[in-house]
Design an enzyme around this catalytic site. Sequence first.
Site, PDB file in Angstrom:
ATOM      1  N   GLY A 157       5.285  -2.260  -1.592  1.00 49.24           N
ATOM      2  CA  GLY A 157       5.773  -3.610  -1.803  1.00 49.24           C
ATOM      3  C   GLY A 157       4.751  -4.498  -2.466  1.00 49.24           C
ATOM      4  O   GLY A 157       4.595  -4.500  -3.690  1.00 49.24           O
ATOM      5  N   CYS A 158       4.029  -5.266  -1.663  1.00 49.04           N
ATOM      6  CA  CYS A 158       3.134  -6.273  -2.205  1.00 49.04           C
ATOM      7  C   CYS A 158       1.902  -5.691  -2.898  1.00 49.04           C
ATOM      8  O   CYS A 158       1.374  -6.298  -3.825  1.00 49.04           O
ATOM      9  CB  CYS A 158       2.740  -7.249  -1.105  1.00 49.04           C
ATOM     10  SG  CYS A 158       4.159  -8.198  -0.483  1.00 49.04           S
ATOM     11  N   VAL A 159       1.436  -4.526  -2.445  1.00 51.76           N
ATOM     12  CA  VAL A 159       0.300  -3.897  -3.132  1.00 51.76           C
ATOM     13  C   VAL A 159       0.724  -3.452  -4.533  1.00 51.76           C
ATOM     14  O   VAL A 159       0.047  -3.733  -5.522  1.00 51.76           O
ATOM     15  CB  VAL A 159      -0.261  -2.716  -2.327  1.00 51.76           C
ATOM     16  CG1 VAL A 159      -1.335  -1.983  -3.126  1.00 51.76           C
ATOM     17  CG2 VAL A 159      -0.825  -3.187  -0.996  1.00 51.76           C
TER      18      VAL A 159
END
Length: 207
Positions: A149-151
């Site tokens: 996701g955010c990585v």
Amino acid sequence: MSDSAADNYAGVYGNRIGFGKRPALVLIDFVEAYFDRDCDLYADVEEALASALRIVEEAREQGILVVYTKVEYHPSGINGGRFFEKALPLRHLVEGSPMGAWASGLEPAAGELVVSKQYPSAFFGTSLASTLTAAGIDSVILTGLTTSGCVRASCVDACSHGFIPIVVADACGDRHDGPHEANLFDMNAKYADVVSEAEIIDYLKSL
């Protein structure tokens, strides 16, 4: 076409960029929601945090800029847009929620930067890219949650903004090994160099 992903990608993707000369360390969303077993966002990511903490210690020793991100929403969720509508567990990350507190053992030090965001990427809708550019940063060492996701979103945007993305596999975590490994593989193929904790510690020591 080979049944092996590694064989299929060999000679096509997987080139290494190498380390930059002036890196920043970015810790993405290491907040309590991922460590509290009663929270929808809980994931078995304690080892990723432990790895990130060791990297932070070395980065501080070498005087490297350390950046922390966290997702934080207006109580109504209005500033979360479609992401807030789609990903229902994000309701745990409204302003003032204990689930948005830093994970145990993680505490930004004086002079370190905290970036509040509402979307997956650490760069989207924030001043991070211009801040790093103004500081002469050429590369970002990415750690955090979650890998898929955010990585990943931060990795792609780092590449798009002209920074060398370096993803530390040991210091990233996800809800399941499948998405974790698949996204590490794909980031390493197309956008970033994916390295181990030992490699990044050795690099930081060399600075």
